[in-house]
Scaffold this active site. Structure first.
Site, PDB file in Angstrom:
ATOM      1  N   ARG A   1      -0.040   5.764  16.447  1.00 39.90           N
ATOM      2  CA  ARG A   1       0.149   7.107  15.905  1.00 39.90           C
ATOM      3  C   ARG A   1      -0.646   8.121  16.705  1.00 39.90           C
ATOM      4  NH1 ARG A   1      -2.476   5.498  10.021  1.00 39.90           N
ATOM      5  NH2 ARG A   1      -4.370   4.579  10.844  1.00 39.90           N
TER       6      ARG A   1
ATOM      7  N   GLU B   1      -3.753   6.610  19.054  1.00 37.70           N
ATOM      8  CA  GLU B   1      -4.414   5.446  18.473  1.00 37.70           C
ATOM      9  C   GLU B   1      -3.748   4.169  18.976  1.00 37.70           C
ATOM     10  OE1 GLU B   1      -5.191   6.459  14.361  1.00 37.70           O
ATOM     11  OE2 GLU B   1      -5.057   4.339  13.859  1.00 37.70           O
TER      12      GLU B   1
ATOM     13  N   TYR C   1      -9.757  -5.036   2.914  1.00 36.44           N
ATOM     14  CA  TYR C   1      -9.061  -3.840   3.387  1.00 36.44           C
ATOM     15  C   TYR C   1      -9.233  -2.738   2.334  1.00 36.44           C
ATOM     16  CZ  TYR C   1      -5.072  -1.355   5.612  1.00 36.44           C
ATOM     17  OH  TYR C   1      -4.248  -0.456   6.251  1.00 36.44           O
TER      18      TYR C   1
ATOM     19  N   ASP D   1      -9.996   0.968   0.805  1.00 39.37           N
ATOM     20  CA  ASP D   1      -9.935   2.399   1.070  1.00 39.37           C
ATOM     21  C   ASP D   1     -11.298   3.002   0.727  1.00 39.37           C
ATOM     22  OD1 ASP D   1      -7.286   2.528   1.892  1.00 39.37           O
ATOM     23  OD2 ASP D   1      -6.554   2.639  -0.164  1.00 39.37           O
TER      24      ASP D   1
ATOM     25  N   ARG E   1       0.835  -1.202   0.000  1.00 40.47           N
ATOM     26  CA  ARG E   1       0.000   0.000   0.000  1.00 40.47           C
ATOM     27  C   ARG E   1       0.876   1.261   0.000  1.00 40.47           C
ATOM     28  NH1 ARG E   1      -5.182  -0.053   2.106  1.00 40.47           N
ATOM     29  NH2 ARG E   1      -4.815   1.777   3.392  1.00 40.47           N
TER      30      ARG E   1
ATOM     31  N   ARG F   1       9.681   5.882  -3.276  1.00 40.71           N
ATOM     32  CA  ARG F   1      10.010   6.823  -4.358  1.00 40.71           C
ATOM     33  C   ARG F   1      11.439   7.299  -4.259  1.00 40.71           C
ATOM     34  NH1 ARG F   1       5.402   9.993  -2.491  1.00 40.71           N
ATOM     35  NH2 ARG F   1       3.542   9.136  -3.481  1.00 40.71           N
TER      36      ARG F   1
ATOM     37  N   ARG G   1      -8.900  -6.346  13.343  1.00 39.55           N
ATOM     38  CA  ARG G   1      -8.202  -5.506  14.295  1.00 39.55           C
ATOM     39  C   ARG G   1      -9.151  -4.388  14.689  1.00 39.55           C
ATOM     40  NH1 ARG G   1      -4.413  -7.346  17.127  1.00 39.55           N
ATOM     41  NH2 ARG G   1      -3.310  -5.352  17.358  1.00 39.55           N
TER      42      ARG G   1
HETATM   43  N1  UDP Z   1       3.279   0.940   7.863  1.00 40.33           N
HETATM   44  C1  UDP Z   1       4.514   0.918   8.474  1.00 40.33           C
HETATM   45  N2  UDP Z   1       4.999   2.061   9.029  1.00 40.33           N
HETATM   46  C2  UDP Z   1       4.320   3.216   8.982  1.00 40.33           C
HETATM   47  C3  UDP Z   1       3.071   3.257   8.351  1.00 40.33           C
HETATM   48  C4  UDP Z   1       2.568   2.090   7.794  1.00 40.33           C
HETATM   49  O1  UDP Z   1       5.150  -0.123   8.547  1.00 40.33           O
HETATM   50  O2  UDP Z   1       4.820   4.211   9.528  1.00 40.33           O
HETATM   51  C5  UDP Z   1       2.784  -0.326   7.298  1.00 40.33           C
HETATM   52  C6  UDP Z   1       1.948  -1.109   8.283  1.00 40.33           C
HETATM   53  O3  UDP Z   1       2.176  -2.485   8.066  1.00 40.33           O
HETATM   54  C7  UDP Z   1       0.548  -0.755   7.903  1.00 40.33           C
HETATM   55  C8  UDP Z   1       0.665  -0.664   6.391  1.00 40.33           C
HETATM   56  O4  UDP Z   1       1.954  -0.084   6.191  1.00 40.33           O
HETATM   57  O5  UDP Z   1      -0.364  -1.751   8.289  1.00 40.33           O
HETATM   58  C9  UDP Z   1      -0.411   0.164   5.727  1.00 40.33           C
HETATM   59  O6  UDP Z   1      -0.402   1.437   6.261  1.00 40.33           O
HETATM   60  P1  UDP Z   1      -1.552   2.493   5.977  1.00 40.33           P
HETATM   61  O7  UDP Z   1      -1.060   3.819   6.429  1.00 40.33           O
HETATM   62  O8  UDP Z   1      -1.978   2.310   4.569  1.00 40.33           O
HETATM   63  O9  UDP Z   1      -2.661   1.972   6.980  1.00 40.33           O
HETATM   64  P2  UDP Z   1      -4.055   2.626   7.415  1.00 40.33           P
HETATM   65  O10 UDP Z   1      -3.925   4.101   7.170  1.00 40.33           O
HETATM   66  O11 UDP Z   1      -5.102   1.941   6.607  1.00 40.33           O
HETATM   67  O12 UDP Z   1      -4.144   2.323   8.853  1.00 40.33           O
END
Ligand code: UDP
Length: 370
Positions: free
Chosen positions: A278, A304, A352, A354, A170, A174, A247
């Site tokens: 976060r 969170e 999952y 979006d 996801r 870059r 989850r």
């Molecule tokens: N992820 C990570 N570090 C970060 C942010 C995301 O390893 O700082 C990984 C983690 O496994 C997470 C996945 O990337 O489940 C997808 O993150 P995303 O931000 O897309 O998750 P959401 O916003 O749906 O909670």
């Protein structure tokens, strides 16, 4: 009165389906267990700040049709997500981009960064079999250890070796100095909050709140010819084949009498020891201003915490591993026998998704019905 459709759930999927069916001339009743519309995109105004009560939602899409669709119901601002990662006090730019590589390794050119990643990804040979291998093969071990491992294990409560590789795909990688989290053509936050956008979708549609469909199934089934169910698919069947895993997330919201807590909408705590994943500072989704353009002197933050779902909790993320995929397949077989019911959305389809994918799925489903 009987309706053509009963829609269970006033989240994005339910609201879009309701709108489309209503515009196609069908009669629709929407019900929701909660006392508000919006499902998990629900926002509530606190001190002039639209607080994302069920976690941060940043709308982004490459699908022009979906973008034009949501813009019918809300004006979108120009918010661009660029979270900061905090690893034991070291700050890194996300998603993985030249700023991240510079901070991690001191490299300044894309070639140097690529060489560093190439050197580190060599430990993975063959097709990555799990999230850990996928992450190392995308960005190397250093970034995996500092920015991925701890965060992912907190978020999913599982070892990275036991998680599917697709989850980490996801995130963009870059070799440019571009810290926009999403690879999307369109992005923003609805001005006035998501709740207002969903309420606009449901404008003129009969909606009953605080109604638990599963507890009053017969009564509500009798009100409509067809049912569109957006709740958890295993709950619909009384968990009779076993529980699908989800989850859940718990939020600790705090209103602070300061104007700026962390200087960014999202800061990810990527170490294993910090208990939260976060912290969201909601005012930055709207540039720190209220709807009249005034600076807001307070701020609202949400810590969170991720947890394993148990009955009674709100499910947020489906755990799309092998065991659950198999079990979901069995529930799908049961669902196919329910000729009156259509299952949709993140929970109904156990995906999952979006937000834009949820909307695209609801638009497709209703187009097929017509
Ligand atoms: N992820 C990570 N570090 C970060 C942010 C995301 O390893 O700082 C990984 C983690 O496994 C997470 C996945 O990337 O489940 C997808 O993150 P995303 O931000 O897309 O998750 P959401 O916003 O749906 O909670």
């Amino acid at each position: 009165m009987t309706y053509d459709y009963l829609i269970v759930g006033a989240g994005l999927y339910g609201a879009v389906a309701a709108r489309e069916l209503k515009e196609a001339g069908r009669s629709v009743l929407v019900i929701d267990r909660r006392g508000n519309v919006g499902g998990n995109v629900y926002t509530e105004k606190i001190c002039g700040i639209n607080v994302h009560m069920y976690g941060a939602h940043i709308f982004h899409t490459n699908d022009k049709k979906v973008w034009e669709y949501v813009n019918r119901f809300a004006e979108f601002n120009r918010f661009t997500n660029s979270p900061v990662a905090n690893y034991k006090g070291e700050l890194y730019s996300l998603p993985f981009n030249m700023y991240t590589f510079n901070k991690m390794w001191g490299v300044t050119s894309p070639d140097e960064a690529e060489a560093k990643i190439d050197e580190q990804r060599r430990e993975i040979t063959g097709e990555p079999r799990n999230l850990e291998e996928q992450a190392i093969s995308l960005v190397g071990r250093d970034i995996y250890e500092k920015l991925i491992k701890g965060y992912t294990e907190k978020q999913w409560g599982r070892d990275c070796k036991e998680l599917p590789a697709f989850i980490i795909k996801r995130l963009p990688v870059r070799l440019t100095y571009d810290n926009n989290y999403f690879n999307a053509l369109y992005q923003g936050i609805p001005v006035g909050g998501y709740t207002r956008m969903v309420a606009n979708m449901l404008d003129g549609i009969d909606t009953e709140l605080n109604v638990d469909y599963l507890e009053h199934r017969d009564e509500y089934d009798a009100k409509a010819d067809k049912v569109i169910y957006t709740g958890a698919i295993d709950a619909f069947f009384g968990y009779r084949l076993g529980y699908l895993e989800y989850r859940s997330v718990r939020f600790e919201n705090e209103t602070l009498d300061i104007s700026n807590y962390q200087g960014n909408a999202a800061v990810n705590y990527t170490d294993r020891e910090t208990p939260w994943t976060r912290i969201i500072e909601h005012k930055w989704f709207e540039f720190g201003r209220d709807e009249d353009g005034n600076d807001i002197p307070q701020t609202v933050i949400s810590r969170e915490y991720s947890s394993e779902w148990k009955p009674g909790d709100e499910p947020y993320y489906p755990v799309n591993d092998e065991r659950n995929a198999k079990l979901y397949g069995k529930y799908l077989e049961l669902a196919a026998k329910e000729s009156k019911v259509i299952f949709g959305g993140r929970l109904g389809e156990y995906k999952y998704y979006d937000m834009d994918q949820v909307i695209a799925s609801a638009l497709k489903m209703t187009a097929d019905l017509r």
